[in-house]
Scaffold this motif. Structure first.
Motif, PDB file in Angstrom:
ATOM      1  N   SER A 678       0.064  -0.661   4.683  1.00 51.29           N
ATOM      2  CA  SER A 678      -0.178  -1.414   3.456  1.00 51.29           C
ATOM      3  C   SER A 678       0.177  -2.887   3.560  1.00 51.29           C
ATOM      4  O   SER A 678      -0.573  -3.751   3.118  1.00 51.29           O
ATOM      5  N   VAL A 679       1.349  -3.204   4.163  1.00 51.59           N
ATOM      6  CA  VAL A 679       1.807  -4.597   4.122  1.00 51.59           C
ATOM      7  C   VAL A 679       2.050  -5.209   5.487  1.00 51.59           C
ATOM      8  O   VAL A 679       2.354  -6.403   5.571  1.00 51.59           O
ATOM      9  N   ALA A 680       1.968  -4.420   6.569  1.00 49.40           N
ATOM     10  CA  ALA A 680       2.174  -5.025   7.888  1.00 49.40           C
ATOM     11  C   ALA A 680       1.108  -6.086   8.127  1.00 49.40           C
ATOM     12  O   ALA A 680      -0.055  -5.932   7.728  1.00 49.40           O
ATOM     13  N   GLU A 717      -0.425  -4.251  -9.330  1.00 53.99           N
ATOM     14  CA  GLU A 717       0.335  -2.997  -9.323  1.00 53.99           C
ATOM     15  C   GLU A 717       0.617  -2.560  -7.887  1.00 53.99           C
ATOM     16  O   GLU A 717       1.720  -2.089  -7.568  1.00 53.99           O
ATOM     17  N   PHE A 718      -0.352  -2.718  -7.017  1.00 56.87           N
ATOM     18  CA  PHE A 718      -0.175  -2.363  -5.608  1.00 56.87           C
ATOM     19  C   PHE A 718       0.970  -3.163  -4.997  1.00 56.87           C
ATOM     20  O   PHE A 718       1.858  -2.613  -4.321  1.00 56.87           O
ATOM     21  N   MET A 719       0.993  -4.467  -5.221  1.00 57.40           N
ATOM     22  CA  MET A 719       2.034  -5.313  -4.644  1.00 57.40           C
ATOM     23  C   MET A 719       3.406  -4.983  -5.238  1.00 57.40           C
ATOM     24  O   MET A 719       4.431  -5.003  -4.532  1.00 57.40           O
ATOM     25  N   ALA A 720       3.456  -4.644  -6.525  1.00 58.31           N
ATOM     26  CA  ALA A 720       4.730  -4.303  -7.160  1.00 58.31           C
ATOM     27  C   ALA A 720       5.300  -3.017  -6.566  1.00 58.31           C
ATOM     28  O   ALA A 720       6.513  -2.921  -6.307  1.00 58.31           O
ATOM     29  N   VAL A 721       4.445  -2.031  -6.350  1.00 57.53           N
ATOM     30  CA  VAL A 721       4.909  -0.768  -5.770  1.00 57.53           C
ATOM     31  C   VAL A 721       5.325  -0.982  -4.318  1.00 57.53           C
ATOM     32  O   VAL A 721       6.302  -0.382  -3.842  1.00 57.53           O
ATOM     33  N   CYS A 722       4.617  -1.843  -3.588  1.00 53.65           N
ATOM     34  CA  CYS A 722       4.999  -2.152  -2.211  1.00 53.65           C
ATOM     35  C   CYS A 722       6.405  -2.775  -2.174  1.00 53.65           C
ATOM     36  O   CYS A 722       7.230  -2.438  -1.307  1.00 53.65           O
ATOM     37  N   VAL A 728      13.468   0.607  -1.283  1.00 51.91           N
ATOM     38  CA  VAL A 728      13.891   1.980  -0.995  1.00 51.91           C
ATOM     39  C   VAL A 728      14.031   2.168   0.513  1.00 51.91           C
ATOM     40  O   VAL A 728      14.975   2.817   0.995  1.00 51.91           O
ATOM     41  N   HIS A 729      13.103   1.607   1.264  1.00 54.80           N
ATOM     42  CA  HIS A 729      13.142   1.709   2.718  1.00 54.80           C
ATOM     43  C   HIS A 729      14.439   1.124   3.270  1.00 54.80           C
ATOM     44  O   HIS A 729      15.059   1.676   4.191  1.00 54.80           O
ATOM     45  N   PHE A 730      14.898   0.022   2.691  1.00 50.92           N
ATOM     46  CA  PHE A 730      16.129  -0.626   3.164  1.00 50.92           C
ATOM     47  C   PHE A 730      17.343   0.292   2.961  1.00 50.92           C
ATOM     48  O   PHE A 730      18.260   0.331   3.780  1.00 50.92           O
ATOM     49  N   ARG A 731      17.331   1.063   1.851  1.00 54.79           N
ATOM     50  CA  ARG A 731      18.460   1.953   1.579  1.00 54.79           C
ATOM     51  C   ARG A 731      18.468   3.161   2.515  1.00 54.79           C
ATOM     52  O   ARG A 731      19.521   3.767   2.737  1.00 54.79           O
ATOM     53  N   LEU A 744       8.272  -5.584   7.944  1.00 52.63           N
ATOM     54  CA  LEU A 744       7.671  -5.222   6.656  1.00 52.63           C
ATOM     55  C   LEU A 744       7.883  -6.327   5.631  1.00 52.63           C
ATOM     56  O   LEU A 744       6.963  -6.675   4.877  1.00 52.63           O
ATOM     57  N   VAL A 745       9.099  -6.881   5.583  1.00 53.74           N
ATOM     58  CA  VAL A 745       9.397  -7.957   4.628  1.00 53.74           C
ATOM     59  C   VAL A 745       8.543  -9.178   4.914  1.00 53.74           C
ATOM     60  O   VAL A 745       7.941  -9.784   3.997  1.00 53.74           O
ATOM     61  N   ASN A 746       8.442  -9.566   6.183  1.00 55.45           N
ATOM     62  CA  ASN A 746       7.629 -10.728   6.549  1.00 55.45           C
ATOM     63  C   ASN A 746       6.160 -10.489   6.218  1.00 55.45           C
ATOM     64  O   ASN A 746       5.461 -11.392   5.739  1.00 55.45           O
ATOM     65  N   GLY A 747       5.688  -9.252   6.484  1.00 54.74           N
ATOM     66  CA  GLY A 747       4.298  -8.917   6.174  1.00 54.74           C
ATOM     67  C   GLY A 747       4.026  -8.992   4.691  1.00 54.74           C
ATOM     68  O   GLY A 747       2.972  -9.480   4.257  1.00 54.74           O
ATOM     69  N   PHE A 748       4.965  -8.500   3.891  1.00 59.25           N
ATOM     70  CA  PHE A 748       4.800  -8.528   2.441  1.00 59.25           C
ATOM     71  C   PHE A 748       4.755  -9.968   1.932  1.00 59.25           C
ATOM     72  O   PHE A 748       3.923 -10.319   1.085  1.00 59.25           O
TER      73      PHE A 748
END
Length: 766
Positions: A678-680, A717-722, A728-731, A744-748
């Motif tokens: 999705s965000v890579a 909505e897609f970007m908000a859920v991403c 959640v992934h970080f936790r 993932l963060v850089n891609g987002f």
């Protein structure tokens, strides 16, 4: 007599051959020369030629031998007519009870009738016979139609069906009237034809072994024989009221011969609609037998057609439990040879259902109608129809001897085993729930313990299927369209095939090509249509047979078919409890300019929904498509649907409840897979391409205001859920996944910056 002939015959003796007749001139004949059959027989006997009847017959000249045969036939006819007259007079006397006889079964009359039927009779006899048959059944119908006379009635039915095959049309028509006389009595004494239908179905099954239903065509293939065509014609005429009036007049029966007025009533119990149903039932059995015979040579090649042939025979004999079960078991064996475990299990369930229905109908089992209804949810063929006729099927040689609780349990256990092999564990659980009451009623605690152990294992398997991150797929489904006259009845029909889960599109293409290439002659060729576009049969070449094979997806019971989302989400979250399917769909991309593929701004999608005749898993591997509907999605709807699909997949992963900490690892792996898609940076072109196609330049001006708002809302909505998923992934991650999280963060952030060129508000929203 030959005394007037110009040529005479002389009996001469030879040491080798005995006595022979030699042609002599009449002028050379002696006054004692025998010219008549009587004189020839007398002379042969006096000369002791006729030590045996055969020797006496062979000593005659062929012309005199033929004369003897005619004389014997005339004598036989005279005797038969005399016996028929005696039977008629005896019947009249018995009606007034003026003679001593067995009034319980009227064996004297039935024996005479069977004796007449068992001998070959000329047309003159049959012209007289059916008037007497009508009189006897009119007077003694109550006795002759009773269960005590089942053997007689069954024999009468058999002989009438045999006469219905005769080439002599006069005899054949009289046989039709004979069958209608039985029908009239059935209406008069029972007000319906249920029991007679069972009787005729049984006798037709027995007759099929005596009738040659197929014949060879010049090209070596098989077709319907003349005998089968005449039998078909007779069964059709049996339900034709117009032809019946003509038959009655031609055969000299009274005009009211088929009226069935009950006592003290003016209502005629005869029902042409019920006679038509009876006729259709017998024709169904004849058609099934014919098709089975025609397919005999290709059954090892075309397993689908073989299974359908057994299925049609089973359905044709559904009113006779013994025959119904026999053909269902043949079908079960055929499926097991094909390793079609689910279909074989359905056959075993159907057999158990037939037995359970009969037992429930007799109130002599541990089951009730609720148990039958539970079984019908597994196999929809199981209904109350056969149960109502189970008692009617109690005919000599056929009956309820095999319909026991133990036999039902036997086939339920077979179904449980086969469903387990197919990994359809929910069906196994339902079947064991039906077996347990039997062991409870018998206090068979050892068997109960085994059942509950099996049930525990089954529920563990169900839990494993439902908790697995990989969607359980029990089978693959393919839509197959047939186009071409050489396909016969299949031409222009569509079927959905159920195949093992490891069968791919190329596999079934190869399998079906091999089957139908062997059936097509040299003047035709077979062609596979490589896509799922709509086919106009009128535009196809007449000398080519076409197969269109398309992979289809089963439709979940509560699925929104008008949703523009891609169906990856729908199938991945569908409960494995929904394993019964009767609707299927496939999506076909197309463009308005005729090309299959185009840019996002030109790419339309047609969703086709197919409804089958029945549900899978079924008793057969393929089901006819009875309804087809299409729905089209515009390019922007496609784009919105793609984004909503990815959003829903992410949200589902975030909201999926987890029972323990041990579930976190599969959750992390699944979440990483979805986020990477999705965000890579390397794969986020999907969302960007949607913006470039619809939110910039000329395409953006073509969007309606509502479509534009929906697209922007879907992207936000897609970007908000991403963003939420990344948190959640970080936790969830450990030290080893920190680098991946940074990607993932850089891609987002990169994706957000790119989207801000098309949707400036995205910066403030996120």
């Amino acid at each position: 007599m030959f005394s007037h002939c110009s040529v005479g015959w002389q009996l001469l003796g030879t040491p080798e051959n005995g006595y022979l007749w030699h042609r002599v001139s009449p002028q050379l004949s002696s006054p004692n020369q025998p010219y008549s059959l009587r004189e020839a027989l007398a002379q042969a006997q006096s000369s002791r030629i006729g030590a045996t009847t055969r020797a006496l017959r062979e000593s005659l000249h062929p012309i005199l031998r033929q004369k003897l045969e005619v004389w014997e036939e005339n004598l036989s006819t005279a005797v038969s007519l005399q016996v028929l007259e005696i039977a008629d007079k005896f019947s009249v006397a018995a009606a007034s009870q003026s003679i001593a006889t067995d009034y319980g079964k009227l064996d004297c009359i039935t024996s005479m009738m069977m004796g007449l039927f068992s001998r070959s009779q000329p047309l003159a006899f049959w012209k007289a016979f059916f008037s007497v048959l009508n009189n006897i059944f009119s007077v003694h119908g109550a006795t002759l139609m009773a269960r005590e006379n089942d053997r007689f009635l069954k024999q009468i039915a058999f002989h009438l069906l045999r006469l219905a095959v005769f080439r002599n049309d006069s005899i054949r028509k009289r046989a039709v009237l004979g069958l209608q006389i039985l029908i009239r009595n059935s209406f008069y004494y029972f007000t319906n034809t249920t029991r007679l239908r069972v009787m005729l179905t049984i006798t037709l099954s027995e007759l099929m072994s005596d009738v040659q239903v197929t014949q060879m065509k010049p090209n070596g293939s098989l077709e319907e024989s003349g005998e089968a065509r005449r039998l078909r014609k007779s069964l059709e005429e049996m339900a034709d009221c117009t032809m019946t009036v003509q038959f009655i007049n031609d055969c000299g029966l009274p005009g009211n011969a088929l009226e069935a007025f009950s006592e003290n009533s003016t209502d005629n119990l005869w029902s042409w609609s019920e006679v038509k149903y009876l006729s259709d039932s017998l024709l169904q059995a004849l058609d099934a037998a014919l098709e089975h015979a025609v397919l005999a040579s290709v059954m090892t090649i075309d397993r689908y057609a073989a299974a359908e042939s057994y299925h049609k025979l089973a359905m044709a004999y559904a009113s006779v439990p013994d025959l119904h079960i026999m053909w269902l078991l043949h079908l079960c064996d055929a499926h097991q040879e094909m390793q079609s475990c689910a279909e074989a299990a359905q056959c075993a369930v159907a057999v158990a259902g037939v037995i359970m229905q009969a037992l429930v109908g007799r109130n002599d089992a541990v089951w009730n109608r609720e148990h039958v209804a539970s079984l019908s949810k597994i196999c929809p063929m199981v209904s109350n129809a056969v149960a109502s006729e189970a008692s009617a099927a109690e005919v000599e040689g056929y009956g309820a001897s095999k319909l026991t609780v133990d036999s039902a349990v036997k086939y339920l256990q077979l179904a449980n085993k086969l469903f387990s092999q197919a990994e359809l564990y929910h069906f196994c659980a339902n079947i064991l729930e039906l077996i347990i009451p039997v062991y409870k009623s018998r206090r068979a605690y050892g068997q109960l313990a085994k059942c509950h152990t099996s049930l525990s294992s089954i529920y563990d398997s169900i839990l494993e299927q439902e908790s697995s991150p990989i969607t359980f797929i029990d089978a693959t489904y393919y839509r197959v369209g047939f186009y071409g006259t050489r396909f016969g009845k299949l031409d222009r029909k569509e079927y959905v095939y159920r195949e093992p889960r490891d069968v791919r599109l190329g596999d079934i293409m190869e399998k079906l090509s091999r089957i139908y290439e062997s059936k097509i002659d040299g003047s035709h060729t077979l062609h596979i249509i490589p896509d799922s576009r709509q086919v106009n049969a009128e535009e196809l070449q007449p000398d080519v047979c076409y197969l269109q094979i398309t992979a289809v997806d089963p439709v979940m019971e509560d699925e929104d078919l008008e949703s523009r989302r891609e169906r990856i989400f729908s199938l991945s979250t569908g409960s494995v409890r929904a394993r019964v399917f009767d609707r299927f769909l496939f999506d076909t991309p197309f463009t308005k300019n005729g090309k299959t593929q185009g840019g996002l701004e030109d790419q339309w999608k047609r969703r086709t929904v197919l409804q089958t005749q029945g549900s899978f898993p079924a008793l057969v591997n393929r089901l006819l498509v009875v309804k087809s509907e299409s729905l089209e999605f515009s390019p922007v709807e496609n784009a919105i649907g793609m984004i909503e699909t990815r959003t829903a997949a992410l949200r589902n992963e975030l909201e999926e409840p987890r029972s323990s900490e041990n579930d976190q690892l599969p959750r992390l792996q699944s979440l990483q897979r979805i986020l990477q898609g999705s965000v890579a940076v390397q794969v986020n072109s999907g969302v960007l391409s949607v913006c470039k196609a619809f939110l910039s330049g000329e395409p953006a001006t073509r969007l309606r205001s509502q479509e534009l708002q929906q697209l922007i809302a879907a992207l936000l909505e897609f970007m908000a859920v991403c963003k939420r998923a990344i948190r959640v992934h970080f936790r969830l991650i450990g030290e080893e996944d920190q680098d991946f999280h940074t990607q993932l963060v850089n891609g987002f952030q990169s994706l957000t910056a790119e989207l801000s060129h098309y949707i400036p508000a995205i910066l403030s929203e996120l």
